[in-house]
Structures are given as structure tokens and as C-alpha cells.
Scaffold this motif. Structure first.
Motif, short mmCIF file in Angstrom:
data_model
loop_
_atom_site.label_atom_id
_atom_site.label_comp_id
_atom_site.label_asym_id
_atom_site.label_seq_id
_atom_site.Cartn_x
_atom_site.Cartn_y
_atom_site.Cartn_z
N SER A 1 0.89 -1.31 0.03
CA SER A 1 0.06 -0.01 -0.05
C SER A 1 1.02 1.25 0.02
O SER A 1 0.28 2.24 -0.33
N ASP A 2 2.20 1.32 0.62
CA ASP A 2 2.99 2.40 0.68
C ASP A 2 3.95 2.59 -0.63
O ASP A 2 4.75 3.35 -0.92
N PHE A 3 3.55 1.63 -1.67
CA PHE A 3 4.27 1.84 -3.05
C PHE A 3 3.84 2.95 -4.03
O PHE A 3 2.57 2.83 -4.32
N CYS A 4 4.39 3.80 -4.33
CA CYS A 4 4.10 4.68 -5.34
C CYS A 4 4.89 5.44 -6.22
O CYS A 4 6.19 5.18 -5.76
N LEU A 5 4.56 6.04 -7.27
CA LEU A 5 5.53 7.02 -8.01
C LEU A 5 5.46 8.41 -7.25
O LEU A 5 4.41 8.87 -7.01
N LYS A 6 6.78 8.84 -7.01
CA LYS A 6 6.55 10.02 -6.41
C LYS A 6 7.80 10.99 -7.15
O LYS A 6 8.95 10.88 -7.03
N ASP B 1 8.13 7.18 1.99
CA ASP B 1 8.71 8.44 1.64
C ASP B 1 10.19 8.16 1.27
O ASP B 1 11.13 9.07 1.04
N LYS B 2 10.52 6.89 1.13
CA LYS B 2 11.93 6.39 0.75
C LYS B 2 12.05 5.88 -0.73
O LYS B 2 11.38 4.89 -1.06
N LYS B 3 12.96 6.43 -1.56
CA LYS B 3 13.34 5.77 -2.84
C LYS B 3 13.88 4.62 -3.03
O LYS B 3 15.03 4.32 -2.19
N PHE B 4 13.44 4.01 -3.75
CA PHE B 4 14.22 2.40 -3.98
C PHE B 4 14.46 2.15 -5.53
O PHE B 4 15.02 1.23 -5.93
N GLY B 5 14.08 3.01 -6.24
CA GLY B 5 14.13 3.01 -7.66
C GLY B 5 14.03 4.40 -8.58
O GLY B 5 13.42 5.18 -8.33
N GLY B 6 15.31 4.63 -9.29
CA GLY B 6 15.41 5.71 -10.05
C GLY B 6 15.38 5.45 -11.60
O GLY B 6 15.49 4.52 -11.95
N ASN B 7 14.70 6.58 -12.29
CA ASN B 7 14.21 6.25 -13.78
C ASN B 7 15.17 7.18 -14.43
O ASN B 7 15.37 8.38 -14.16
N TRP C 1 18.43 -3.20 -4.76
CA TRP C 1 18.09 -4.43 -3.80
C TRP C 1 18.77 -4.30 -2.50
O TRP C 1 18.57 -4.59 -1.31
N ASP C 2 20.08 -3.71 -2.65
CA ASP C 2 20.94 -3.43 -1.58
C ASP C 2 21.78 -2.53 -2.09
O ASP C 2 22.15 -2.19 -3.01
N TYR C 3 22.74 -1.75 -1.22
CA TYR C 3 23.66 -0.92 -1.49
C TYR C 3 24.94 -0.76 -0.50
O TYR C 3 24.82 -1.19 0.64
N ASN C 4 26.02 -0.50 -0.97
CA ASN C 4 27.23 -0.41 -0.28
C ASN C 4 27.12 1.24 0.16
O ASN C 4 27.38 2.27 -0.70
N PHE D 1 17.25 8.95 2.79
CA PHE D 1 16.19 9.32 1.61
C PHE D 1 16.16 8.01 0.94
O PHE D 1 14.85 7.87 0.07
N ILE D 2 16.80 7.11 0.96
CA ILE D 2 16.72 5.59 0.00
C ILE D 2 16.50 4.54 1.13
O ILE D 2 16.58 4.50 2.07
N CYS D 3 15.87 3.68 0.38
CA CYS D 3 15.89 2.17 1.19
C CYS D 3 16.14 1.21 0.25
O CYS D 3 16.17 1.27 -0.89
N LYS D 4 16.24 -0.15 0.72
CA LYS D 4 16.59 -1.35 -0.17
C LYS D 4 15.63 -2.19 -0.09
O LYS D 4 14.95 -2.38 1.11
#
Length: 231
Positions: A118-123, A131-137, A154-157, A182-185
């Protein structure tokens, strides 16, 4: 019109971008390209200025190359934990106008059943959970075709992520947060990456007649040096 599905694994993002550019410019078919993992790199949009976006000395200390892609969009850090999904379509393949906002809205609808939260959206052109980004376009539109490219975390360093400077222009919802706020994995929300990849492929099959071409032949025939370049 059938959709050609090209699935790669651990293909360097530089090679992937060259392939995308060739599929966009030299072909008329529709494509979806999925690549899981890349050697570490920092990728800037076509108009990005490295001095304003990257701590260049820090990136060099980690031996992370800087790449300028042929499309627009922001700056991203990628590595073996990044999932890339790219759509390349003829403008006639969908009923909506082939402009950035309708394409973004179409992509949100496409991914909604994949992430099923329910908390997935395009913002503001990003995919977010809450309110945390996991995908950039990034997008590229040409006369008869368009491309929509996504880098999913998926994950990040965190050391690599610290190589990015706070950009002068950023989404309003970022609210001046540092990268780690600002981001999440996705690995915090889903059991494994293959579950996500499988869901994407299954959803494609519900929407399009899918053809799986020989990946090797596409790589050998289509990769050529174009606008995409090392900085």
C-alpha cells in the motif's frame, strides 16, 4: 506486437547501456531488458556535470568509474546488488501519449502488482515505499520509439553511496535528507531478489506475447560504442 525479453546477469552497466542504445536506435521491435548486477559504477545522465554530482577523489579511491549514459535522469551508484529493468517500445505499442509523464504513470501501473504494498507509489519520477526511494528512472524519447530505464536498489554499499554529492536540484519529497535517510533497499521488504524478478517476468507474460531471443547473439551483434561513454 510481441515483446522480446532479454535477461542478463552481472553484465557491466556500461555494456548494458550500449546494448540499450542500439536496441532503441537500430531496431523496431519492443524489448524488456532485465539485468541483475554490475561491476560498481556511478552513472550520470546525459547533462550531468561530474564536479557537481560526485566526490570525484572518493570515487577514485574506491576505483569506481564514472559513466555518462545517453538518456536523461539523475545520478546513480550501481553494483552487484542493483537490479536494472529497461523497456523499449514503439510509440504505437500503447494507447497513451509517448511523453514522459504518461510513460511514468504507465510504469507505476506496471510495477504496482509486482511490489504489492500500500505504500508503493510513484513520487516525482521515483519509485518509493512510503517516502523512501528504491528505484530511479531515466527516459529517452525519439521520433518513433521510447525507452524507460530503472535502477532498483536491492541493497547498496554505503561507502559507495557516500561518493554522491547532494545535487543542486532534487525532488521536493527528499526534503534535504542525506542519502541514507532518503533511500531504502528492497532486501528489507522482500525475501529474495529472484522473487521480484520472477514476478516481473510473469506479469510481462500477462500483458504481452513474450519472445525470448538468444541473449548471446544480441550481445555480440548489438554492442557498439555510441553516446554512452566513460568520463
Amino acid at each position: 506486437m510481441p515483446l522480446h525479453l532479454i535477461e542478463l546477469k552481472n553484465t557491466p552497466i556500461f555494456e548494458q547501456l550500449l546494448l540499450e542504445e542500439s536496441l532503441l536506435r537500430d531496431h523496431t521491435e519492443d524489448f524488456c531488458l532485465i539485468n541483475h548486477g554490475s561491476s560498481a559504477a556511478i552513472v550520470l545522465g546525459i547533462s550531468g556535470k561530474k564536479e557537481e554530482l560526485v566526490q570525484i577523489e572518493k570515487a577514485a579511491s574506491y576505483h569506481i568509474p564514472l559513466i555518462k549514459r545517453f538518456s536523461g535522469g539523475g545520478t546513480v551508484v550501481v553494483d552487484h546488488n542493483t537490479l536494472f529493468v529497461t523497456f523499449i517500445f514503439s510509440k504505437k505499442s500503447h494507447p497513451f501519449p509517448a511523453y514522459p509523464e504518461p510513460i511514468m504513470l504507465w510504469s507505476e501501473d506496471f510495477y504496482r502488482p509486482i511490489f504489492a504494498r500500500s505504500d508503493f507509489c510513484l513520487k516525482e519520477n521515483d519509485y518509493v515505499l512510503a517516502d523512501k526511494k528504491f528505484g530511479g528512472n531515466a527516459q529517452y524519447l525519439k521520433k518513433e520509439r521510447w525507452l524507460h530505464h530503472t535502477s532498483f536498489l536491492w541493497d547498496y554499499n554505503p561507502n559507495y553511496m557516500d561518493c554522491l554529492l547532494h545535487p543542486k536540484k532534487s525532488p521536493c519529497y527528499r526534503a534535504n535528507r542525506v542519502h541514507h535517510e532518503f533511500i531504502c533497499k528492497l532486501s528489507d521488504y522482500y525475501p529474495n531478489l529472484q522473487t521480484v524478478i520472477t514476478a516481473i517476468k510473469e506479469h510481462l507474460h500477462t500483458l504481452y506475447p513474450v519472445i525470448i531471443p538468444s541473449t548471446g547473439s544480441f550481445l555480440s551483434q548489438n554492442i557498439s560504442r555510441r553516446t554512452t561513454s566513460f568520463l
